[in-house]
Design a protein around this motif. Structure first.
Motif, PDB file in Angstrom:
ATOM      1  N   ASP A 119       0.844  -1.194   0.000  1.00 44.36           N
ATOM      2  CA  ASP A 119       0.000   0.000   0.000  1.00 44.36           C
ATOM      3  C   ASP A 119       0.882   1.247   0.000  1.00 44.36           C
ATOM      4  O   ASP A 119       2.093   1.159   0.212  1.00 44.36           O
ATOM      5  CB  ASP A 119      -0.890  -0.011   1.244  1.00 44.36           C
ATOM      6  CG  ASP A 119      -0.057  -0.136   2.497  1.00 44.36           C
ATOM      7  OD1 ASP A 119       0.180   0.867   3.172  1.00 44.36           O
ATOM      8  OD2 ASP A 119       0.416  -1.275   2.797  1.00 44.36           O
ATOM      9  N   ASP A 120       0.284   2.417  -0.212  1.00 40.24           N
ATOM     10  CA  ASP A 120       1.133   3.600  -0.376  1.00 40.24           C
ATOM     11  C   ASP A 120       1.567   4.219   0.957  1.00 40.24           C
ATOM     12  O   ASP A 120       2.101   5.323   0.988  1.00 40.24           O
ATOM     13  CB  ASP A 120       0.460   4.638  -1.290  1.00 40.24           C
ATOM     14  CG  ASP A 120      -0.919   5.015  -0.795  1.00 40.24           C
ATOM     15  OD1 ASP A 120      -1.262   4.623   0.345  1.00 40.24           O
ATOM     16  OD2 ASP A 120      -1.652   5.688  -1.540  1.00 40.24           O
ATOM     17  N   LYS A 121       1.349   3.523   2.060  1.00 42.01           N
ATOM     18  CA  LYS A 121       1.912   3.986   3.338  1.00 42.01           C
ATOM     19  C   LYS A 121       2.857   2.943   3.944  1.00 42.01           C
ATOM     20  O   LYS A 121       3.379   3.117   5.036  1.00 42.01           O
ATOM     21  CB  LYS A 121       0.782   4.286   4.334  1.00 42.01           C
ATOM     22  CG  LYS A 121      -0.054   5.489   3.940  1.00 42.01           C
ATOM     23  CD  LYS A 121      -0.811   6.017   5.157  1.00 42.01           C
ATOM     24  CE  LYS A 121      -1.611   7.255   4.842  1.00 42.01           C
ATOM     25  NZ  LYS A 121      -2.803   6.943   3.976  1.00 42.01           N
ATOM     26  N   GLY A 122       3.023   1.848   3.255  1.00 47.04           N
ATOM     27  CA  GLY A 122       3.918   0.804   3.752  1.00 47.04           C
ATOM     28  C   GLY A 122       3.357   0.031   4.933  1.00 47.04           C
ATOM     29  O   GLY A 122       4.099  -0.598   5.681  1.00 47.04           O
ATOM     30  N   GLU A 123       2.039   0.083   5.113  1.00 48.44           N
ATOM     31  CA  GLU A 123       1.449  -0.585   6.280  1.00 48.44           C
ATOM     32  C   GLU A 123       1.498  -2.109   6.169  1.00 48.44           C
ATOM     33  O   GLU A 123       1.338  -2.814   7.170  1.00 48.44           O
ATOM     34  CB  GLU A 123      -0.004  -0.111   6.479  1.00 48.44           C
ATOM     35  CG  GLU A 123      -0.048   1.183   7.263  1.00 48.44           C
ATOM     36  CD  GLU A 123      -1.371   1.919   7.128  1.00 48.44           C
ATOM     37  OE1 GLU A 123      -2.307   1.358   6.520  1.00 48.44           O
ATOM     38  OE2 GLU A 123      -1.446   3.047   7.623  1.00 48.44           O
ATOM     39  N   VAL A 124       1.753  -2.598   4.952  1.00 46.36           N
ATOM     40  CA  VAL A 124       1.875  -4.047   4.752  1.00 46.36           C
ATOM     41  C   VAL A 124       2.963  -4.637   5.665  1.00 46.36           C
ATOM     42  O   VAL A 124       2.883  -5.787   6.075  1.00 46.36           O
ATOM     43  CB  VAL A 124       2.166  -4.349   3.258  1.00 46.36           C
ATOM     44  CG1 VAL A 124       3.481  -3.730   2.838  1.00 46.36           C
ATOM     45  CG2 VAL A 124       2.188  -5.848   2.997  1.00 46.36           C
ATOM     46  N   GLN A 126       3.444  -4.016   8.711  1.00 44.49           N
ATOM     47  CA  GLN A 126       2.898  -4.289  10.047  1.00 44.49           C
ATOM     48  C   GLN A 126       2.103  -5.592  10.064  1.00 44.49           C
ATOM     49  O   GLN A 126       1.907  -6.184  11.107  1.00 44.49           O
ATOM     50  CB  GLN A 126       1.956  -3.149  10.496  1.00 44.49           C
ATOM     51  CG  GLN A 126       2.450  -1.764  10.175  1.00 44.49           C
ATOM     52  CD  GLN A 126       3.353  -1.207  11.261  1.00 44.49           C
ATOM     53  OE1 GLN A 126       3.523  -1.829  12.300  1.00 44.49           O
ATOM     54  NE2 GLN A 126       3.943  -0.038  11.019  1.00 44.49           N
ATOM     55  N   LYS A 127       1.617  -5.984   8.868  1.00 47.05           N
ATOM     56  CA  LYS A 127       0.750  -7.159   8.811  1.00 47.05           C
ATOM     57  C   LYS A 127       1.578  -8.434   8.673  1.00 47.05           C
ATOM     58  O   LYS A 127       2.748  -8.399   8.334  1.00 47.05           O
ATOM     59  CB  LYS A 127      -0.208  -7.054   7.612  1.00 47.05           C
ATOM     60  CG  LYS A 127      -1.182  -5.897   7.721  1.00 47.05           C
ATOM     61  CD  LYS A 127      -2.002  -5.826   6.447  1.00 47.05           C
ATOM     62  CE  LYS A 127      -2.484  -4.408   6.198  1.00 47.05           C
ATOM     63  NZ  LYS A 127      -2.692  -4.152   4.773  1.00 47.05           N
ATOM     64  N   LEU A 154      11.166   2.389  12.061  1.00 41.43           N
ATOM     65  CA  LEU A 154       9.752   2.006  12.134  1.00 41.43           C
ATOM     66  C   LEU A 154       9.494   1.037  13.299  1.00 41.43           C
ATOM     67  O   LEU A 154       8.374   0.569  13.476  1.00 41.43           O
ATOM     68  CB  LEU A 154       9.321   1.337  10.816  1.00 41.43           C
ATOM     69  CG  LEU A 154       9.236   2.240   9.591  1.00 41.43           C
ATOM     70  CD1 LEU A 154       9.132   1.410   8.320  1.00 41.43           C
ATOM     71  CD2 LEU A 154       8.050   3.193   9.690  1.00 41.43           C
ATOM     72  N   LEU A 156      10.451  -2.009  13.515  1.00 37.40           N
ATOM     73  CA  LEU A 156      10.020  -3.305  12.969  1.00 37.40           C
ATOM     74  C   LEU A 156      11.187  -4.280  12.802  1.00 37.40           C
ATOM     75  O   LEU A 156      10.990  -5.452  12.520  1.00 37.40           O
ATOM     76  CB  LEU A 156       9.345  -3.108  11.612  1.00 37.40           C
ATOM     77  CG  LEU A 156       7.956  -2.483  11.632  1.00 37.40           C
ATOM     78  CD1 LEU A 156       7.541  -2.077  10.236  1.00 37.40           C
ATOM     79  CD2 LEU A 156       6.949  -3.443  12.231  1.00 37.40           C
ATOM     80  N   TRP A 204       5.917   1.294  -2.324  1.00 37.33           N
ATOM     81  CA  TRP A 204       5.834   2.414  -1.386  1.00 37.33           C
ATOM     82  C   TRP A 204       7.193   3.101  -1.390  1.00 37.33           C
ATOM     83  O   TRP A 204       8.202   2.477  -1.044  1.00 37.33           O
ATOM     84  CB  TRP A 204       5.498   1.890   0.014  1.00 37.33           C
ATOM     85  CG  TRP A 204       5.602   2.912   1.108  1.00 37.33           C
ATOM     86  CD1 TRP A 204       5.029   4.148   1.152  1.00 37.33           C
ATOM     87  CD2 TRP A 204       6.345   2.773   2.338  1.00 37.33           C
ATOM     88  NE1 TRP A 204       5.340   4.776   2.322  1.00 37.33           N
ATOM     89  CE2 TRP A 204       6.148   3.955   3.079  1.00 37.33           C
ATOM     90  CE3 TRP A 204       7.131   1.755   2.894  1.00 37.33           C
ATOM     91  CZ2 TRP A 204       6.725   4.177   4.336  1.00 37.33           C
ATOM     92  CZ3 TRP A 204       7.706   1.957   4.145  1.00 37.33           C
ATOM     93  CH2 TRP A 204       7.500   3.152   4.848  1.00 37.33           C
TER      94      TRP A 204
END
Lengths: 253, 222
Positions: A119-124, A126-127, A154, A156, A204
């Motif tokens: 996605d365009d916020k890089g939230e992938v 987190q998943k 981040l 992560l 992203w």
């Protein structure tokens, strides 16, 4: 008439042709950091067309080229993926004084070969939707270092470390993703970008405040200190045509 | 030095497992190749020998595509609920079995061929069953060839580099084997650590070959 004397005129003509060629067109060999592969090919082709000189690029990781140059590899110009390696070579007296400059500023991108995966916020990130995250080896490639910096910022890195697979250079990091063996990975924008847009899959563009700028420096190496073609290539790289190609691949300058 | 030890242990584990698997897979193939008169002998022999002549990059490239999510092997693995092979220890095992196959099949095949059909005929005349003949006559006679095969298979797996680099992903403890670790040390200019491992490899390989050539009189692998 012997065979040799019959061929002498041919040989002479051939020799003249070879030397004439050598007199006007020089050959230069360039060590190019893997992330700059596509633009370097374009620039070399445009430069060859304009000047008649011949350019032979070799592609690899910056660390690998540093080791090879140290051991006397016959490169004329080095287009690195960072600024520290050319600076180190300069300090060690292996470059032409004053030739070092920043030719491009690299952009890090999180990329997947699958449409709509990133996605365009890089939230992938987190998943839990992926098994493998591909990066370039941070010990050898600046884009790998930048990827680790971004993941650390981040918060992560600790969580994702076990999913990280490392390519030997940014080309291999990209190859792991493009073959689908890693679902996503941090690659150079230039590898997936042309003329203002991402060419395939989903991406992203990592915000630049998450990693130190990837300043990519170029130097002329000692072997080419009297090589006019090498200087001409650097001028071409700095000039408007070079800049236009570099920018078309998403680099800053 | 800790990460070097991890790499050494991983390499030993990989080579041991691959050698055991290869003796089980290679022996029947070698037996069949040494006995058959089928027209398939040529094609099968050629396929088994392929990894000997192919550049590791070719093997690595195709394995990466075959075992990936779009490749037939990758899709088959996924459909039975197994995880995909690249970037895993299991993947290295599969790749190494294929890569070292000719080094195991050929010495065993040569040993079977060298014994001829006479001992088996004698055993048959004494009413030994085909299985009995294979296990009590053929296998013991082929032992020197099997030893050579085991040593070569082990050593060749330890020496594997290109394929691992292409499908491994350089994960410590999982896919970062000795040869890749040495490559990393050299690339990052850590020559001292590189020397320790590389020098060790030279000694190891020399000892393996010494063992092989000293025992060669008794074996029949050429």
């Amino acid at each position: 008439m012997s065979l040799v004397s019959r061929f002498t005129p041919c040989l002479a003509a051939f020799a003249v042709a070879v030397f004439a060629q050598a007199a006007q067109a020089d050959e230069i060999s360039i060590a190019v950091a893997a992330n700059f592969t596509a633009p370097a090919k374009d620039i070399a082709a445009a430069f060859e067309k304009e000047t008649g000189h011949k350019v032979t690029p070799s592609f690899g990781s910056t660390g690998q080229f540093y080791a090879q140059i140290n051991e006397g590899a016959p490169f004329d110009i080095f287009l690195a993926a960072d600024d520290t390696t050319p600076a180190k070579l300069e300090k060690e007296g292996k470059t032409v004084a004053g030739s070092r400059f920043t030719y491009a500023i690299g952009t890090l991108v999180l990329w997947s070969a699958k449409e709509g995966f990133v996605d365009d916020k890089g939230e992938v990130l987190q998943k839990d939707a992926f098994e493998h995250l591909s990066i370039a080896d941070p010990e050898k490639a600046p884009y790998g270092t930048a990827a680790v910096e971004a993941l650390t910022k981040l918060k992560l890195w600790d969580k994702l470390q076990a999913k990280v697979v490392k390519g030997n250079n940014i080309s291999q990091a990209h190859q792991f993703v493009s073959t689908g063996n890693a679902e996503l990975g941090f690659v150079a924008l230039s590898q997936v970008y042309k003329d203002g847009k991402v060419t395939s899959g989903s991406a992203w563009i990592v915000p630049t405040d998450l990693y130190e700028p990837i300043r990519q420096d170029a130097v002329i190496l000692n072997k080419a200190k009297d090589n006019a073609a090498a200087k001409a290539f650097i001028e071409f790289l700095k000039g408007p045509k070079g800049e236009q190609i570099i920018k078309s691949y998403g680099y800053g300058k | 030095m800790h990460s070097s030890l991890t790499a050494i242990w991983l390499t030993v584990k990989l080579a041991t497992l691959v050698t055991v698997l290869l003796l089980f897979i290679g022996t029947p193939i070698a037996w069949w190749l040494s006995r058959t008169r089928s027209w398939l002998k040529g094609p099968v022999g050629a396929v088994v020998t392929l990894p000997l002549v192919l550049p590791p990059t070719v093997i690595g490239f195709y394995l990466l595509l075959l075992m990936g999510p779009h490749g037939p092997v990758g899709q088959a693995m996924e459909s039975v609920g197994l995880s995909r092979l690249p970037f895993s220890f299991a993947g290295l095992v599969v790749a190494s079995v294929f890569y070292s196959l000719p080094f195991v099949v050929q010495p065993i095949q040569n040993a079977f061929e060298a014994m001829g059909s006479r001992p088996l005929e004698v055993a048959a005349s004494l009413r030994a069953s085909p299985w009995d003949r294979f296990f009590t006559v053929a296998l013991p006679l082929a032992r020197p060839g099997m030893l050579t095969a085991a040593i070569l298979g082990f050593a060749h797996t330890v020496g594997e580099f290109g394929v691992v680099l292409m499908i491994g992903g350089n994960i410590p403890g999982k896919t970062q084997v000795l040869s890749v670790k040495i490559f990393d040390y050299v690339e990052t200019m850590q020559y001292e650590q590189a020397h320790w491992l590389a020098g060790g490899m030279v000694c190891f390989s020399f000892l393996v070959l010494l063992l092989l050539y000293s025992g060669r009189k008794k074996s029949a692998w050429v």
